[in-house]
Structure formats: C-alpha cells, structure tokens
Design an enzyme around this catalytic site. Structure first.
Site, mmCIF file in Angstrom:
data_model
loop_
_atom_site.group_PDB
_atom_site.id
_atom_site.type_symbol
_atom_site.label_atom_id
_atom_site.label_comp_id
_atom_site.label_asym_id
_atom_site.label_seq_id
_atom_site.Cartn_x
_atom_site.Cartn_y
_atom_site.Cartn_z
ATOM 1 N N THR A 143 -4.418 3.223 4.789
ATOM 2 C CA THR A 143 -2.956 3.146 4.704
ATOM 3 C C THR A 143 -2.564 2.975 3.238
ATOM 4 O O THR A 143 -3.292 2.350 2.478
ATOM 5 C CB THR A 143 -2.487 1.929 5.528
ATOM 6 O OG1 THR A 143 -2.713 2.211 6.899
ATOM 7 C CG2 THR A 143 -1.025 1.609 5.293
ATOM 8 N N THR B 114 -1.558 -3.787 4.768
ATOM 9 C CA THR B 114 -2.526 -2.882 5.402
ATOM 10 C C THR B 114 -3.501 -3.725 6.197
ATOM 11 O O THR B 114 -3.891 -4.800 5.748
ATOM 12 C CB THR B 114 -3.285 -2.028 4.365
ATOM 13 O OG1 THR B 114 -4.307 -1.287 5.056
ATOM 14 C CG2 THR B 114 -3.931 -2.847 3.271
HETATM 15 N N1 ASP Z 1 -1.912 -1.121 9.487
HETATM 16 C C1 ASP Z 1 -2.210 0.232 9.850
HETATM 17 C C2 ASP Z 1 -1.951 0.427 11.322
HETATM 18 O O1 ASP Z 1 -2.295 -0.440 12.099
HETATM 19 C C3 ASP Z 1 -3.633 0.603 9.595
HETATM 20 C C4 ASP Z 1 -4.103 0.347 8.213
HETATM 21 O O2 ASP Z 1 -3.516 -0.424 7.465
HETATM 22 O O3 ASP Z 1 -5.112 0.974 7.864
HETATM 23 O O4 ASP Z 1 -1.450 1.466 11.690
#
Ligand code: ASP
Length: 317
Positions: A185, A236
């Site tokens: 992300t 993230t």
């Molecule tokens: N937080 C993001 C999600 O759950 C994933 C990530 O940060 O990689 O969609």
C-alpha cells in the site's frame, strides 16, 4: 519571504521486508521509485503548491509503478479482479474524499480528490465511483491495465493455499505467513508553506480478498486522516484491524488531546493494533514539520524530504 517549513513523508507498505528477501536489484528499484515520488511531491511544495497537490504528485508516482500494491501492480481479489481503494484528506478544511473497489481508474488517488472537490460526498464505491471518474475526465484504463503476471501468480498461490495475503511473496516460514506478508500500500503526508497538512493513501488491498472487501485505506480515520490542529497520518497494515482501532484518527486524537509526541502517539496506536492481532506502519507529520515513520513489522518502504532538500529513503528496520 515565507519561512514556514515544508515536509513530505511517504510510505510504500510495511511487512516482512528483510535484506534476505530483497535482491540488491530490487532494493535499488524500490529506492529509485521512492526517491522519484519524494522528488515529485517536493517540487510541488517548493514551488509554493498545496500539501494536497504534493500528496497526489507523490502517490501517483507509486501508483504508476508496478512495484507497489496500488494502481498498476495492485493485487487481485478472489474474483480475479483488481479492486482499488484510495482516500485523501485536507487538514485545513477537514474535507475528505475516497473511492473503494474501483476497477478502471488509472490513478485512484486522483478520483478520491475529485470526490472531495467535485462532489457533495466523501466516499464513492464500485461502478458509481468509476462512472464519476469518467465523468470528471480522469484517465480511464481497461481493467487489464492493472494485470501483472507476478500478482496473478500470487493469487493462484493464495487460492491453492486458501489464504488471504497481504502482498508480495509468502514468507517461507509457514508459521508466520498470515501475520507477516509484505504489504505494498502507498501513502503520503505533506506540510506546505502555508502551514497546511494533507494525507492520502492508495492500495489494491489484499491478495485473494473477498470480492467487494474494503480495507482501511479508503476509510477516513482508519487509513487516512489530516487535521491542521494535530497531524496528518497515512497507514498501512492489516486493514480490518486498522479499521477497528480507527488507527489514523486515533493517532491524531492522542496528539491533539493528550499533548504527547507524534512518535509516542504512533507507537500507542501500533501497540493497540498489535494487542488485537494486527501489524503495520504509520507515517505522521505535524504542522511544525515534526514527523514519524513507525512500524511494528520487519520493514516499511518509506522516505522523507524537508525544507533543506535532504532526502532520506529507508526500507529495513
Ligand atoms: N491496509 C491495506 C488493506 O488492508 C493493506 C496494506 O496496507 O498493505 O487493504
């Protein structure tokens, strides 16, 4: 002359990111895109542009790179589709915009901004958001634009193993797999010459996520938050848990009401996340230019640049 500090802080996801897992070539490639993102956002701030425009400029670079799980390079849902989420918030007005589960907008962060500035709403989803972006003349691509073989192979592997992955390759140590996948992300927080903060986040979500699943990234207060009175935050990590801990707002509220440092606030939030089984990272920036890049995983792609033009790009802990 206006001497207010300017600063940009970015992340490209947190997770199991260790030297052993990243080849020298790949590490170099990540560092290069992170530097390009910082350069793009910094150019906006240096020219006297807004923190919102700097956040967009920085995120677009990472969305356009196949290395990160956002825009091009997004992971696949269990329906074999790329469903993208993004959000943005202006700390001076607390205006916000978000899109979720979009499938044909090249740069979802631009769509989130259009929702903020050109609609009466905060969040649009699915077809409604795709149609809105087309109407606002944002760049529309065929959904196949988001298809990358690497991500497709990841989906096949996740399906075979009946798992929902948080990005990139599985950890070879199967006992750690569900906890520690690397995440890609992307996010940015910025402070402009006028003293205004902004935050934005963009993601493809989780590999093999259920069709229609929405994570924290487009949820204002969970994945993104900005308020000039406290901080700008982009997150993230394990999205469901970041929603349940209202991670970004939680961090901002601690700074505003408890008068603790931004590092303490971020660490408190991450501890709360860990306590209920999540992990990840937060970038935090206040109106004086103080910043924190905190995570409780083995690594987080991250970087920052400030008034002196000195750039810092880091990956490992
Ligand atoms: N937080 C993001 C999600 O759950 C994933 C990530 O940060 O990689 O969609």
């Amino acid at each position: 002359m206006n001497t207010s500090p300017i600063r940009l802080v970015i992340h490209g996801g947190a997770g199991t990111i260790t030297r052993g897992k990243l080849t020298a070539e790949l590490e170099q490639a990540y560092r290069q895109v992170l530097s390009q993102s910082l350069t793009a956002g910094y150019a906006v701030l240096e020219a006297g542009g807004s923190s919102i425009d700097a956040v967009i400029a920085a995120i677009v670079v990472m969305e356009d790179s196949p290395l990160f799980n956002a825009g091009k390079g997004s992971v696949f849902s269990n329906a074999g589709r790329n469903e993208l989420d993004a959000s943005i918030m202006d700390g001076s007005t607390r205006m916000a915009g978000a899109v979720a589960a979009v499938t044909m907008i090249r740069n979802p962060i631009r769509a989130a901004h259009a929702v903020m500035t050109q609609s009466a709403h905060v969040m649009l989803i699915g077809q409604g958001a795709d149609d809105f972006a087309a109407e606002k003349r944002l760049e529309i691509v065929d959904p196949s634009y988001f298809h990358t073989q690497f991500r497709w192979d990841q989906l096949q592997k996740a399906i075979a193993e009946e798992r929902v992955l948080r990005d990139h390759d599985a950890d070879p140590d199967t006992s750690r797999r569900d906890r520690d996948e690397k995440r890609g992300t992307v996010g940015a927080v910025a402070l402009d010459r006028h003293g205004n903060l902004a935050a934005g986040t963009s993601t493809g979500g989780l590999t093999n996520k259920r069709f229609g699943r929405v994570g924290d990234s487009p949820v204002i207060g969970a994945g993104t938050y900005a308020d000039n009175r406290s901080v700008a935050v982009s997150a993230t990590g394990t999205g469901e848990i970041f929603i349940r801990t209202v991670a970004a707002f939680n961090t901002a509220a601690q700074v505003r009401l408890q008068h603790i440092t931004i590092t303490e606030a971020a660490d408190n939030t991450l501890a709360e996340i860990a306590a209920i089984g999540g992990d990840g990272g937060l970038i935090v920036l206040d109106a004086k230019g103080n910043y924190a890049m905190r995570f409780n995983t083995s690594g987080m792609y991250r970087g920052t640049i400030g008034s002196n033009g000195i750039m810092r790009v880091e990956i490992f802990s």
